[in-house]
Design a protein around this motif. Structure first.
Motif: not given
Length: 580
Positions: A206-215
């Protein structure tokens, strides 16, 4: 894997040279092939003995595409700088060289192309002289022809030598991937590409763009599916989740490991001063900023959008109108607000010795205290030193002394303003001292101050005002004669002892407030347990009342307090027994 970016003036043969080295054409767009001009970033790779896989990021050389060029070279540690033997030193070559120098690229090979058309000596001499004034000084210069193959073996040898000297990045470092392309693949979904400078990306992360998580659903490197890839590497990530927020110019990071900031203090290097509204380039990102001078070569930048930055990051400021570039070294990505007149000059003095190297002692001296989680986010290594460690907080010695010195006066001021409540709550002191938690205050309390029940009190002799102390003495004399006959509400009112006064007497240790409006001597608990132990165990409430010579009004809250303290134990049938 090793990653090399190209640089140099438009139409000097960068893409032709990359194709000759790898066997693949980096120009992927029809328009690029039609015009013979690189517009977007191109990628090709090959494998060489001794160093393994080498990927090339081919950047555009035209001045209109400088932003794209900077996106390509920003995260890359090494460069193949191309100049043409049949052209003079060109403005775009100078601008690319200035950008590489500002970004801190220190590993380079210079290729003088079209050596089959004219003597490459003058162009090589000119390029050597220009590069000698930068951090790329000493780079090897190779004459080559991408069309005939002349000098390609020498160029390949020079590149192998260069990449073999590159430092090995930390595979366990926190991930920060600057996205330079985003597209959709049928059947797979959203895919992004970028150069991973360090760290490791794995399938399932799981990585994040700002506060948004993406898998991370899938990872590719050099066209092959991988379960994990470590930097430095060109990677393509197949993402799932809230991917609408992921665009070209986004930054994918390890969640919780980076400080996202829109205000940063930097030291700039370059001629003249940057304009009020330059463009900041870092990684593969460009963002508009507002520039506020602090003093000399120090400026505060306010970014149009927050970026994950750490102390020591290298960026560049660009004035597109004047085609000027400044190196920007990040000194503080979490700076204090400038609230008062003269604050900018004071801030400049604080940062006078900062060089972009994160040192715990220096940062504590400037900030006073730091949370351990903040150390990681700002890129500060935790080191041994003379600071105090209070839970998760690290406190500078100077701040600890200052707080300890101020506490007696603050406690005294509170006691003077609140004679019946002279002990100051720790939370109140934390607020007055602008400290983040009362735990820091508690750890810095020094005698004769003491912490009692979450409050800081002065010497006991100064706790009760004389009028209250006289009334308390009367109650104490009555209780000495009958220890468990608590004064009635009428008696307390007659003596002028209201709830505030009783609370003060309780906190000072002169009386023990057993319940609302009920006070006994401080040692009443011990005396009660001694008498109750003489009863047949277990005993009833009525038996306890008779043995203590008191009333239900007193015995019920007294027994409840003894239960809570573990001195007595209440049984299922409401009888009790002495526990200890």
């Amino acid at each position: 894997m090793h990653v090399i970016a190209t640089a140099g003036h438009v139409d000097h043969g960068k893409s032709t040279l990359v194709e000759a080295l790898t066997g693949a054409d980096p120009d992927r767009l029809v328009e690029e092939r039609r015009r013979g001009l690189t517009i977007e970033l191109g990628y090709c790779w090959t494998s060489w003995p001794d160093v393994g896989e080498v990927a090339f990021v081919d950047v555009p050389g035209h001045e209109r595409f400088l932003t794209t060029m900077l996106a390509g070279v920003g995260p890359v540690p090494a460069v193949l700088f191309v100049v043409a033997a049949d052209d003079p030193w060109m403005p775009q070559a100078a601008e690319h060289l200035a950008a590489l120098d500002a970004l801190g690229v220190r590993h380079a090979v210079i290729a003088v192309t079209r050596a089959d058309l004219t003597d490459p000596g003058p162009a090589a001499a000119q390029a050597t002289a220009e590069i000698a004034r930068t951090g790329l000084a000493g780079a090897r210069v190779v004459a080559v022809s991408g069309h005939t193959g002349m000098g390609l073996d020498d160029l390949r040898s020079a590149l192998v030598t260069m990449v073999a000297e590159l430092p090995d990045p930390d595979p366990d470092a926190d991930v920060r991937l600057w996205v330079d392309r985003r597209f959709t693949v049928r059947g797979a979904g959203t895919v992004v590409t970028g150069t991973l400078p360090a760290g490791t990306v794995r399938v399932g992360d799981t990585l994040a763009v700002g506060d948004t998580p993406v898998r991370v659903r899938g990872v590719q490197a050099l066209g092959s599916d991988e379960t994990a890839v470590s930097g430095v590497a060109r990677v393509a990530l197949n993402l799932s989740g809230r991917v609408d927020d992921v665009v070209r110019g986004s930054v994918l990071v390890t969640p919780g490991a980076w400080h996202h900031t829109s205000v940063v203090d930097v030291r700039i290097t370059g001629t003249d001063r940057p304009p009020v509204a330059p463009v900041l380039h870092i990684g593969a990102v460009d963002v508009a900023v507002r520039c506020r001078p602090l003093g000399d070569d120090l400026v505060r930048l306010t970014l149009d959008r927050a970026l994950p930055l750490r102390i020591g990051d290298r960026a560049l400021l660009r004035d597109p109108g004047r085609r000027m570039i400044w190196r920007a070294d990040v000194l503080d990505p979490d700076p204090p607000r400038l609230r008062r007149r003269g604050a900018a000059a004071r801030r400049a003095r604080q940062l006078a010795g900062a060089d972009g190297t994160a040192r715990l002692a220096d940062e504590l001296a400037r900030r006073g205290l730091l949370h351990r989680e903040q150390l990681r986010r700002l890129g500060i290594p935790e080191e041994a030193g003379d600071h105090l460690a209070i839970g998760p907080w690290l406190v500078a010695p100077a701040l600890a002394r200052a707080v300890a010195d101020r506490l007696p006066a603050l406690v005294q001021q509170h006691a003077h303003a609140h004679p019946l409540d002279p002990a100051v709550p720790l939370t109140v002191l934390a607020s007055q001292l602008r400290l983040p938690t009362s735990d820091v205050v508690r750890a810095l309390v020094r005698p004769p101050l003491r912490v009692v029940g979450g409050r800081v009190a002065g010497p006991a002799t100064e706790v009760l005002p004389s009028k209250v102390r006289t009334a308390v003495d009367v109650v104490r004399r009555d209780l000495l004669a009958a220890p468990f006959v608590a004064p009635t509400a009428d008696r307390l009112r007659e003596l002028g002892l209201d709830d505030r006064a009783l609370g003060a007497a309780d906190r000072s240790g002169q009386l023990w407030r057993v319940g609302p409006g009920i006070v006994l001597l401080p040692d009443a608990a011990d005396a009660a347990v001694t008498l109750l132990r003489e009863l047949e165990q277990p005993f009833t409430t009525s038996a306890a009342r008779e043995r203590l010579g008191t009333t239900r009004r007193v015995v019920l809250p007294l027994l409840d307090q003894l239960d809570r303290a573990g001195r007595t134990r209440r049984l299922a049938d409401d009888r009790r027994e002495v526990a200890r």
